[in-house]
Design an enzyme around this catalytic site. Structure first.
Site, short mmCIF file in Angstrom:
data_model
loop_
_atom_site.label_atom_id
_atom_site.label_comp_id
_atom_site.label_asym_id
_atom_site.label_seq_id
_atom_site.Cartn_x
_atom_site.Cartn_y
_atom_site.Cartn_z
N TYR A 123 0.81 -1.23 0.00
CA TYR A 123 0.00 0.00 0.00
C TYR A 123 0.84 1.28 0.00
O TYR A 123 0.32 2.35 0.24
CB TYR A 123 -0.94 0.01 1.22
CG TYR A 123 -2.08 -0.97 1.08
CD1 TYR A 123 -1.84 -2.34 1.06
CD2 TYR A 123 -3.39 -0.53 0.95
CE1 TYR A 123 -2.87 -3.25 0.92
CE2 TYR A 123 -4.43 -1.44 0.81
CZ TYR A 123 -4.16 -2.79 0.80
OH TYR A 123 -5.19 -3.69 0.66
N ASP A 202 -4.51 -18.31 2.23
CA ASP A 202 -5.53 -19.04 1.46
C ASP A 202 -6.31 -20.00 2.36
O ASP A 202 -7.54 -20.04 2.36
CB ASP A 202 -4.94 -19.75 0.23
CG ASP A 202 -3.54 -20.30 0.44
OD1 ASP A 202 -2.91 -19.94 1.44
OD2 ASP A 202 -3.08 -21.09 -0.39
#
Ligand code: NAI
Length: 330
Positions: A123, A202
């Protein structure tokens, strides 16, 4: 009287802010609000998304309540939220998610808190053109990782929570996420009363969907935290209920997880609860613990009653009507 910087924001921002302030007033909390424009409306008026005076006001008063703002897409603008977090070094992004009755929640027993690192990872805006496309730089430093992990464990101790899960992808990103995971394991040794585990992102997503109530506190780098907090919101009744806080050493901004919802703006149908619960995090931060508890109980009672619900919760009530109902319980 506390001084609080107030950003009414864009889209549904002004409608929900008005009701939140009314509820705080009714709870006997008369603060000295300092309103400033940021986002789309600031851009239209001043030609910038975050005027310097807004940053200076937060530095001066230390605390801000912020409704969502619109970041224009595709014109090279850095997100207002990312801009504020970086300018003020608000390194903790705190996002509690819990189940409430009579909502569209998939589960009725979730009560988890996500600690998302707020200043680095993917970011920082470092994207470059390369041959055939672009690349983005992922930054994970010891300093930023240490302080978010410490914050998660301190919160666990303070709030009597027993378990912290570190979420990462260290099997692939061995250096960046590997550093985060190693620090997590190292720091956890200072908190022997808190149990730990770690999960690859995941697998974490699957576990969250299958059995979210197994989680207590989650600490994770920026990108996974961003995605997991919306996932948690979806499992516990939607974005209209989930509060958030961006906390640094010298300043803090309290805001809902959701955005400015342009699709429903101006219709008085947005749910004000996420911003209201964000204001409760602000009250906790300022030491108004009992008042925050009273408001949270009024929110719980309103949802438990279930007769006055906004559209996102499966009802037909307006923003004003649900605020009235919450006030009736105060
Ligand atoms: P969004 O969160 O604004 O909306 C997603 C969906 O959730 C929409 O269907 C919306 O109607 C619904 N929704 C959101 N908040 C709601 C509420 N309080 N009550 C009832 N329904 C609600 O996300 P989207 O559409 O991706 O973004 C819209 C704008 O918001 C963009 O400009 C984006 O940059 C900005 N944004 C701002 C944030 C902030 O200021 N903290 C955070 C996320 C997005």
């Amino acid at each position: 009287m506390e001084d609080i910087v107030l950003f009414e924001g864009d889209g549904i921002g002004p409608e929900i802010t008005k009701e939140v302030i009314r509820i705080l007033d009714c709870a006997g909390l008369k603060f000295n609000y300092h309103p400033y424009l940021i986002g789309q409306r600031a851009y239209e008026k001043y030609g910038v998304l975050i005027p310097d005076e807004a940053i200076e006001a937060i530095k001066k008063y230390k605390v801000a309540l912020k409704a969502p703002v619109t970041t224009p897409i595709g014109k090279g603008f850095r997100s207002v939220n990312v801009g504020l977090r970086l300018a003020l070094d608000l390194y903790i992004n705190l996002r509690p998610s819990r189940s409430y009755p009579n909502t569209l929640a998939r589960y009725n027993d979730v009560d988890l808190v996500i600690f998302r690192e707020n200043t680095e990872d993917l970011y920082t805006g470092k994207e470059y053109e390369i041959d055939g496309g672009f690349e983005a730089i992922k930054t994970i430093t010891e300093k930023a990782s240490r302080r978010i992990i410490e914050a998660a464990f301190s919160y666990a101790i303070k709030h009597n929570r027993l378990h912290v899960t570190c979420v990462h992808k260290a099997n692939i990103m061995k250096k960046t996420d590997g550093l985060f995971l190693n620090l997590f394991n190292e720091i956890s040794k200072n908190y022997p009363t808190v149990s730990i585990d770690d999960k690859i992102i995941d697998n974490m997503c699957m576990q969250m969907v299958m059995n979210p109530s197994q989680f207590d506190i989650i600490v994770t780098p920026n990108l996974y935290g961003d995605i997991l907090s919306d996932l948690a919101a979806g499992l516990t009744g939607g974005l209209g209920l989930v509060p958030g806080a961006n906390i640094g050493t010298d300043a803090a901004i309290f805001e809902a997880v959701h955005g400015s919802a342009p699709d429903i703006a101006g219709k008085n149908i947005a749910n004000p609860i996420a911003l209201l619960l964000s204001s409760c995090l602000m009250l906790d931060h300022l030491g108004y613990i009992n008042e925050a508890k009273k408001i949270r109980t009024a929110v719980y009672n309103t949802l438990n009653d279930g007769t006055i619900l906004t559209k996102d919760l499966g009802g037909t009530a307006s923003t004003t009507e649900i605020a009235d109902k919450i006030i009736s319980y105060l």
